[in-house]
Design a protein around this motif. Structure first.
Motif, PDB file in Angstrom:
ATOM      1  N   LEU A   9       0.147   6.336  -3.234  1.00  0.00           N
ATOM      2  CA  LEU A   9      -0.642   6.861  -4.355  1.00  0.00           C
ATOM      3  C   LEU A   9      -1.945   6.078  -4.472  1.00  0.00           C
ATOM      4  O   LEU A   9      -1.931   4.843  -4.427  1.00  0.00           O
ATOM      5  CB  LEU A   9       0.116   6.719  -5.675  1.00  0.00           C
ATOM      6  CG  LEU A   9       0.991   7.859  -6.189  1.00  0.00           C
ATOM      7  CD1 LEU A   9       1.569   7.476  -7.540  1.00  0.00           C
ATOM      8  CD2 LEU A   9       0.219   9.156  -6.280  1.00  0.00           C
ATOM      9  N   SER A  10      -3.034   6.781  -4.684  1.00  0.00           N
ATOM     10  CA  SER A  10      -4.305   6.097  -4.926  1.00  0.00           C
ATOM     11  C   SER A  10      -4.575   6.009  -6.416  1.00  0.00           C
ATOM     12  O   SER A  10      -3.981   6.749  -7.212  1.00  0.00           O
ATOM     13  CB  SER A  10      -5.451   6.865  -4.246  1.00  0.00           C
ATOM     14  OG  SER A  10      -5.643   8.110  -4.907  1.00  0.00           O
ATOM     15  N   ALA A  65     -10.394   6.496 -12.928  1.00  0.00           N
ATOM     16  CA  ALA A  65      -9.805   5.718 -11.825  1.00  0.00           C
ATOM     17  C   ALA A  65     -10.093   4.226 -11.987  1.00  0.00           C
ATOM     18  O   ALA A  65      -9.250   3.388 -11.657  1.00  0.00           O
ATOM     19  CB  ALA A  65     -10.337   6.216 -10.483  1.00  0.00           C
ATOM     20  N   SER A  66     -11.269   3.891 -12.521  1.00  0.00           N
ATOM     21  CA  SER A  66     -11.615   2.477 -12.716  1.00  0.00           C
ATOM     22  C   SER A  66     -10.689   1.825 -13.747  1.00  0.00           C
ATOM     23  O   SER A  66     -10.367   0.633 -13.650  1.00  0.00           O
ATOM     24  CB  SER A  66     -13.070   2.339 -13.163  1.00  0.00           C
ATOM     25  OG  SER A  66     -13.291   3.060 -14.371  1.00  0.00           O
ATOM     26  N   VAL A  67     -10.251   2.619 -14.742  1.00  0.00           N
ATOM     27  CA  VAL A  67      -9.316   2.111 -15.754  1.00  0.00           C
ATOM     28  C   VAL A  67      -7.958   1.825 -15.110  1.00  0.00           C
ATOM     29  O   VAL A  67      -7.340   0.786 -15.364  1.00  0.00           O
ATOM     30  CB  VAL A  67      -9.160   3.126 -16.912  1.00  0.00           C
ATOM     31  CG1 VAL A  67      -8.043   2.700 -17.862  1.00  0.00           C
ATOM     32  CG2 VAL A  67     -10.472   3.262 -17.666  1.00  0.00           C
ATOM     33  N   VAL A  94      -6.466   3.754   1.080  1.00  0.00           N
ATOM     34  CA  VAL A  94      -5.103   4.258   1.319  1.00  0.00           C
ATOM     35  C   VAL A  94      -4.375   4.401  -0.010  1.00  0.00           C
ATOM     36  O   VAL A  94      -3.895   5.476  -0.366  1.00  0.00           O
ATOM     37  CB  VAL A  94      -4.302   3.338   2.269  1.00  0.00           C
ATOM     38  CG1 VAL A  94      -2.869   3.850   2.425  1.00  0.00           C
ATOM     39  CG2 VAL A  94      -4.994   3.247   3.627  1.00  0.00           C
ATOM     40  N   GLY A  95      -4.321   3.310  -0.752  1.00  0.00           N
ATOM     41  CA  GLY A  95      -3.667   3.332  -2.054  1.00  0.00           C
ATOM     42  C   GLY A  95      -2.485   2.397  -2.140  1.00  0.00           C
ATOM     43  O   GLY A  95      -2.360   1.450  -1.354  1.00  0.00           O
ATOM     44  N   TYR A  96      -1.601   2.679  -3.075  1.00  0.00           N
ATOM     45  CA  TYR A  96      -0.440   1.832  -3.342  1.00  0.00           C
ATOM     46  C   TYR A  96       0.812   2.444  -2.712  1.00  0.00           C
ATOM     47  O   TYR A  96       1.029   3.658  -2.789  1.00  0.00           O
ATOM     48  CB  TYR A  96      -0.210   1.706  -4.851  1.00  0.00           C
ATOM     49  CG  TYR A  96      -1.360   1.115  -5.609  1.00  0.00           C
ATOM     50  CD1 TYR A  96      -1.486  -0.263  -5.772  1.00  0.00           C
ATOM     51  CD2 TYR A  96      -2.337   1.942  -6.177  1.00  0.00           C
ATOM     52  CE1 TYR A  96      -2.559  -0.803  -6.471  1.00  0.00           C
ATOM     53  CE2 TYR A  96      -3.405   1.409  -6.874  1.00  0.00           C
ATOM     54  CZ  TYR A  96      -3.511   0.036  -7.018  1.00  0.00           C
ATOM     55  OH  TYR A  96      -4.563  -0.497  -7.718  1.00  0.00           O
TER      56      TYR A  96
END
Length: 202
Positions: free
Chosen positions: A28-29, A41-43, A59-61
């Motif tokens: 997940l990004s 997204a920054s939050v 890539v993400g988490y």
């Protein structure tokens, strides 16, 4: 220390990550999470910086790691025993909700002033008369109290809880109970949220 607004958003991210995991996703990004819960997204990135989980650039988490770290950070991976006070409609509904255990809350007994409820159970959780609280607390050393009593006794019941070693109170009554500074109170006012909803509708 994590700011309270960030702490309030983390369970949203966890719920979204769990749903994505059930849907077979592996990564997940921040952007995906942000779209899923309705924040920037920054939050999301800032909030997750307080948790010991790191994503890979572009890539993400890893979802498995993200879920595990969020559950641990939020205290959901540890079972916390609680007593519930006031086995009316709301209290009874909470006792029926076994989903709370997924979030680390195990309500091990309910207490009420009605003698006719003593000796009964809801969803395998025993109900006792309030007079047995002191005795059972000495045996079990429970630290969390869930308060769903009528408003006119909310303060006196809260004081009884504190006097018997309860360290945190999840307060569902509309009364703002007064407790010592070392006792945690989380107010969950259904009525206040209804008022907000009605106000925004009009």
């Amino acid at each position: 220390m994590i700011p309270e607004p960030s702490l309030r958003r983390l369970p949203w991210y966890l719920a979204y990550a769990r749903l994505s995991q059930r849907n077979g996703e592996a990564v997940l990004s921040s952007t995906q999470i942000a779209r899923g819960v309705g924040v920037e997204a920054s939050v999301v990135a800032k909030d997750l910086s307080y948790v010991a989980v790191t994503g890979r650039t572009r890539v993400g988490y890893d979802i498995g790691e993200l879920v595990m770290y969020l559950e641990d950070f939020l205290g959901f991976s540890t079972q916390h025993k609680a007593f519930l006070f006031g086995v009316g409609k709301l209290g009874g509904a909470l006792l029926q909700d076994r989903g709370l255990e997924q979030f680390g809350l195990d309500i091990v007994a309910g207490f009420d002033s009605k003698y006719e409820l003593s000796g009964t159970s809801i969803n395998h959780t025993p109900i006792h008369h309030i007079s047995r609280f002191d005795e059972l607390q000495q045996l079990m050393h429970v630290e969390i109290g869930v308060l769903t009593v009528p408003v006119d006794v909310a303060q006196s019941v809260a004081e009884m809880l504190v006097d018997n070693g309860i360290r945190a109170i999840w307060n569902f009554t509309p009364v703002r109970i007064q407790v010592p500074d070392n006792v945690v109170v989380q107010n969950t006012s259904i009525y206040a949220h209804l008022a907000l909803m009605y106000n925004r509708m009009s």
